[in-house]
Scaffold this active site. Structure first.
Site, PDB file in Angstrom:
ATOM      1  N   GLN A 147       0.837  -1.200   0.000  1.00 41.67           N
ATOM      2  CA  GLN A 147       0.000   0.000   0.000  1.00 41.67           C
ATOM      3  C   GLN A 147       0.874   1.253   0.000  1.00 41.67           C
ATOM      4  O   GLN A 147       1.612   1.479   0.963  1.00 41.67           O
ATOM      5  CB  GLN A 147      -0.881  -0.020   1.266  1.00 41.67           C
ATOM      6  CG  GLN A 147      -1.734   1.204   1.453  1.00 41.67           C
ATOM      7  CD  GLN A 147      -2.327   1.276   2.863  1.00 41.67           C
ATOM      8  OE1 GLN A 147      -1.685   0.878   3.833  1.00 41.67           O
ATOM      9  NE2 GLN A 147      -3.540   1.764   2.980  1.00 41.67           N
ATOM     10  N   GLY A 148       0.790   2.044  -1.072  1.00 45.63           N
ATOM     11  CA  GLY A 148       1.586   3.276  -1.157  1.00 45.63           C
ATOM     12  C   GLY A 148       0.756   4.491  -0.777  1.00 45.63           C
ATOM     13  O   GLY A 148       0.245   5.197  -1.653  1.00 45.63           O
ATOM     14  N   TYR A 149       0.618   4.724   0.504  1.00 43.48           N
ATOM     15  CA  TYR A 149      -0.181   5.856   0.987  1.00 43.48           C
ATOM     16  C   TYR A 149       0.717   6.932   1.615  1.00 43.48           C
ATOM     17  O   TYR A 149       0.921   8.006   1.059  1.00 43.48           O
ATOM     18  CB  TYR A 149      -1.197   5.384   2.037  1.00 43.48           C
ATOM     19  CG  TYR A 149      -2.531   4.867   1.508  1.00 43.48           C
ATOM     20  CD1 TYR A 149      -2.669   4.321   0.241  1.00 43.48           C
ATOM     21  CD2 TYR A 149      -3.667   4.905   2.319  1.00 43.48           C
ATOM     22  CE1 TYR A 149      -3.896   3.828  -0.210  1.00 43.48           C
ATOM     23  CE2 TYR A 149      -4.897   4.419   1.876  1.00 43.48           C
ATOM     24  CZ  TYR A 149      -5.005   3.887   0.611  1.00 43.48           C
ATOM     25  OH  TYR A 149      -6.211   3.408   0.190  1.00 43.48           O
ATOM     26  N   SER A 150       1.255   6.634   2.825  1.00 42.53           N
ATOM     27  CA  SER A 150       1.978   7.648   3.605  1.00 42.53           C
ATOM     28  C   SER A 150       3.215   8.164   2.886  1.00 42.53           C
ATOM     29  O   SER A 150       3.866   7.436   2.130  1.00 42.53           O
ATOM     30  CB  SER A 150       2.431   7.062   4.950  1.00 42.53           C
ATOM     31  OG  SER A 150       1.332   6.765   5.758  1.00 42.53           O
ATOM     32  N   GLU A 156     -16.683  -2.489   5.223  1.00 38.64           N
ATOM     33  CA  GLU A 156     -17.088  -3.418   6.270  1.00 38.64           C
ATOM     34  C   GLU A 156     -15.958  -4.398   6.604  1.00 38.64           C
ATOM     35  O   GLU A 156     -15.512  -5.158   5.763  1.00 38.64           O
ATOM     36  CB  GLU A 156     -18.344  -4.161   5.803  1.00 38.64           C
ATOM     37  CG  GLU A 156     -18.922  -5.084   6.825  1.00 38.64           C
ATOM     38  CD  GLU A 156     -18.290  -6.470   6.775  1.00 38.64           C
ATOM     39  OE1 GLU A 156     -18.312  -7.070   5.700  1.00 38.64           O
ATOM     40  OE2 GLU A 156     -17.771  -6.906   7.810  1.00 38.64           O
ATOM     41  N   ASN A 195      -4.805   6.407  16.462  1.00 40.26           N
ATOM     42  CA  ASN A 195      -6.010   6.382  17.302  1.00 40.26           C
ATOM     43  C   ASN A 195      -6.528   7.782  17.589  1.00 40.26           C
ATOM     44  O   ASN A 195      -7.729   7.974  17.780  1.00 40.26           O
ATOM     45  CB  ASN A 195      -5.712   5.611  18.596  1.00 40.26           C
ATOM     46  CG  ASN A 195      -5.715   4.106  18.348  1.00 40.26           C
ATOM     47  OD1 ASN A 195      -5.582   3.662  17.209  1.00 40.26           O
ATOM     48  ND2 ASN A 195      -5.888   3.329  19.397  1.00 40.26           N
ATOM     49  N   GLU A 196      -5.623   8.756  17.573  1.00 40.22           N
ATOM     50  CA  GLU A 196      -6.065  10.141  17.769  1.00 40.22           C
ATOM     51  C   GLU A 196      -6.937  10.578  16.589  1.00 40.22           C
ATOM     52  O   GLU A 196      -7.974  11.230  16.768  1.00 40.22           O
ATOM     53  CB  GLU A 196      -4.852  11.071  17.928  1.00 40.22           C
ATOM     54  CG  GLU A 196      -4.080  10.883  19.233  1.00 40.22           C
ATOM     55  CD  GLU A 196      -3.224   9.623  19.272  1.00 40.22           C
ATOM     56  OE1 GLU A 196      -2.937   9.057  18.194  1.00 40.22           O
ATOM     57  OE2 GLU A 196      -2.850   9.184  20.372  1.00 40.22           O
TER      58      GLU A 196
END
Lengths: 390, 377
Positions: free
Chosen positions: A126-129, A244, A376-377
């Protein structure tokens, strides 16, 4: 209200349990029993075994190659999978890009990619960040510029789990630098063997290599690898966040880990008795089990709602928060209850109970659990906004 | 009430801080980690010249008669710098054990440790004993010409750098003994490994090690009492080390929150991050208070007062430092879980020290036992 599985579901549970007993390789189970993660060959081999049985893409509808199970069946399957000491399937193919492709992909894309995901033969990352786009993902800068029938991709991704194991990467890229941030993002499938891609390992504090930096320099990607249309990337990413997922809480693995901790305490001598005789140790375990029950029954309610056709929205953020907090609490208890047996790092020979010698691996690794997949923030911000109207 | 350091203590603290800043670094720490080393003989000599080995021992054995707070001042700086040199485990802990058993042969050995010419290691714990030094399966048998040792001492910190191992064992009649085992003894095997904070420990395997009767430094109840008291000294130092590490993490995390930008602003402008950092700051303040409390009230042979003071501090600080460490990683995000940044290494040091010679559960239990005994031992 009824909190029991049906006769059919119980029969399904027996069938699944039997299959796992016969098919989980001993080496894989041995690793799980010591709290260690599988290596590449073990992970991929296991996914292919599941793929052959048709039990890898368990969340998929039958028309795309899934088993067409109910949410309850998927939940039972996950419980039995963890109970048998098998690792979860890597999420990038079956839980992420797969559902994106059968929801948004072209007929050609479906034909080309879905089979390899279902069989476990093709691996994804996954190339996100990016270095400056973590929680603020929409600010990402990796650029895809149209050049004839290709996009030319330049930029850098980071925290790319298993990029060094992957055949393909699904990437969020910027195709339009002018419009509002979110509207300039597109979802692109990139073959990891394309020239111009460089993978640099990042070693994490559990002592292993899962994470990578991925550099793209003039990487030419055919335009047919664009999913949906230009500018749809953010919509697709949001679809995935609320897609989901009955297993996001990690109940099955937490359940197994608590059982494992109990066994470790019973197997570790202390004087003439064992560590399980220590009332403080039993209290730690009891508190973990009580928290697990709260999570598990919340998860049941979610599964039941899914069966009724109510999709999971921002509620999944709550499951993620409590699920990852529990994972961390379990691993911390494992480290602490082992005393000095948990302090060893690279001993080959067991120092007392070897399972305690390796507790620091999951403890260190799972510090990332409250960071990855949206901190989580950030999850709390989502709940505040979407559910509480704040 | 006076929490000020004396002039001598300020000098000691300054020199420790300056020495480590000049001679030790994160790069050096990482180099040693990848080389599987946690010791350097030239640094050891330099530390001895600074008086760190002699510092807390009586003048009668060549020491400077320093206090528990003096030990803590150095330990705090070691924690702050991630230093894995085995000063605590090869000098202070074995030295204090020898001082507390107090026999002539123990004092002779202590003089060498205080002079920096010998290093020791306390081999007291075993795999089936958890943190209880009284649970000893290692056997000593006596015969006319000496003794023999059989057994395994577990997770002996600094053993591979020690000239002499201070081994606890039980005779057939159940009496505990403290035996000086030279590192060159026949029948002695060390299985060395790295531990979580990057320092080194060993399984010490004693396969019929034969020694003269003079190797027995002490016997009877004094042995276990001295081990417990030495572990209390170590725990006072460990609390200070945790304070140093937690303070360093707080400082770095504050700096990160002030400079890291997301959503066009520094992440330190978010209230949730501010409150995390405020919690960490308050925890560090409270930890410091208990570090000095333990240094003063724990510096006594009276076991009831000492155990209560040390366990209060360790129970509080182990939780508090772990909280600071966990939040530091969380605020750093991805970069916090990598080997590249020091934050992850501080995190591991805190994990390690928080349960070295007793975690929170152990010390809360010991505190409860102190209460039950109503101030008596």
């Amino acid at each position: 209200m009824n909190l029991e599985f049906t006769v059919e579901e119980l029969a399904f549970q027996r069938e699944v349990r039997e299959w796992f007993t016969e098919n989980v390789p001993a080496s894989l189970k041995a690793r799980s029993d010591n709290g260690q993660m599988p290596d590449k060959d073990e992970q991929h081999g296991w996914e292919q075994t599941l793929g052959k049985k048709g039990w890898l893409a368990v969340g998929w509808p039958a028309q795309h190659g899934g088993p067409g199970w109910t949410a309850t069946q998927r939940y039972i399957f996950d419980l039995e999978r963890a109970r048998a000491g098998a690792p979860p399937a890597s999420p990038f193919g079956v839980s992420m890009v797969g559902p994106v492709l059968y929801t948004f992909g072209s007929a050609d894309q479906k034909k080309r990619h879905l089979t390899g995901i279902v069989s476990g033969d093709v691996h994804w990352c996954q190339g996100y960040s990016e270095p400056n786009s973590g929680s603020d993902l929409a600010s990402l800068k990796t650029a895809a510029v149209r050049d004839g029938d290709h996009y030319v991709v330049n930029g850098q991704k980071i925290w790319t789990t298993q990029a060094h194991w992957a055949d393909w990467c699904f990437c969020l890229v910027r195709t339009d630098p002018v419009v509002k941030q979110q509207q300039g993002i597109s979802f692109l499938l990139i073959d990891m063997s394309t020239p111009g891609i460089e993978i640099r390992p990042i070693h994490s504090i559990d002592g292993h290599h899962h994470l990578n930096e991925v550099y793209f320099t003039d990487v030419r990607v055919p335009v047919e690898n664009l999913v949906g249309s230009e500018g749809m990337g953010w919509t697709i990413a949001k679809f995935l966040l609320t897609h989901e997922r009955t297993t996001i809480a990690g109940v099955a693995d937490s359940k197994r880990e608590i059982e494992r901790l109990k066994q470790m305490l019973k197997d570790t001598k202390q004087g003439s008795g064992c560590r399980w005789d220590d009332a403080f140790a039993r209290r730690r375990v009891a508190e973990l089990e009580i928290d697990l029950a709260a999570l598990e029954y919340t998860n049941f309610r979610t599964v039941a709602a899914t069966e009724e056709g109510k999709g999971l929205g921002a509620e999944s953020s709550g499951l993620k928060i409590k699920g990852t907090e529990l994972q961390q609490a379990i691993t911390q208890a494992m480290v602490e209850l082992g005393g000095h047996l948990s302090l060893t790092w690279d001993n080959d020979e067991p120092v007392g109970n070897f399972a305690f010698n390796r507790t620091r691996e999951r403890y260190n690794f799972l510090r990332a659990a409250t960071i990855y997949g949206g901190t989580n923030e950030i999850q709390k911000n989502v709940i505040a906004k979407m559910l509480l109207g704040l | 009430m006076d929490f000020r350091l004396s002039d001598d203590q300020r000098l000691l603290d300054d020199s420790a801080s300056k020495y480590l800043a000049g001679q030790y670094s994160f790069d050096l720490y990482r180099k040693q980690l990848s080389d599987g080393i946690a010791f350097d003989s030239s640094r050891w000599s330099a530390m001895a010249e600074l008086g760190w080995m002699a510092l807390p021992f009586p003048e009668s054995v060549g020491g400077f008669g320093g206090s528990l707070v003096d030990i803590q001042l150095i330990a705090r700086r070691l924690g702050e710098r991630l230093c894995t040199d085995p000063w605590l485990t090869c000098a202070i802990l074995p030295g204090k054990l020898l001082e507390f058993v107090g026999t002539d042969s123990a004092k002779r050995l202590l003089a060498d440790i205080a002079a920096g010419t010998a290093r020791g290691a306390m081999a007291a714990l075993e795999t089936n004993g958890h943190y209880d030094p009284g649970l000893i399966a290692t056997r000593v048998t006596e015969s006319g010409d000496g003794i023999r040792l059989h057994g395994i001492k577990s997770v002996v910190f600094g053993a591979e750098y020690a000239h002499v191992l201070l081994v606890t064992a039980r005779a057939q009649n159940g009496e505990a003994m403290l035996v000086a085992v030279p590192s060159t003894a026949d029948g002695l095997t060390l299985n060395n490994y790295r531990v979580v904070d990057g320092s080194r420990a060993s399984e010490v395997v004693l396969s019929g090690v034969r020694l003269p009767a003079s190797a027995v430094l002490a016997r009877g109840r004094v042995v276990i009492d001295a081990v417990k008291r030495a572990m209390d000294v170590a725990n006072a130092a460990i609390c200070a080390d945790l304070l140093g590490a937690a303070s360093a993490m707080l400082k770095r995390t504050q700096e990160y929150a002030r400079t890291r930008k997301q959503f066009g602003v520094t992440i330190g402008s978010f209230q949730v991050i501010q409150h995390y950092l405020v919690d960490m700051f308050i925890e560090t303040q409270q930890s410091e208070s208990l570090v000095w409390m333990a240094g003063i009230l724990g510096d006594t042979p009276d076991c009831a007062d000492r155990e209560q003071a040390i366990s209060t501090a360790k129970a509080y600080i182990s939780r508090s430092a772990v909280l600071v460490a966990q939040k530091s990683v969380q605020i750093h995000g991805g970069i916090g879980v990598t080997e590249e940044l020091d934050i992850g290494h501080y995190f591991r040091r805190v994990t390690h020290h928080a349960q070295l010679f007793g975690d929170r559960d152990h010390h809360v239990q010991r505190y409860m036992a102190c209460q039950q005994r109503d101030g008596k031992c």
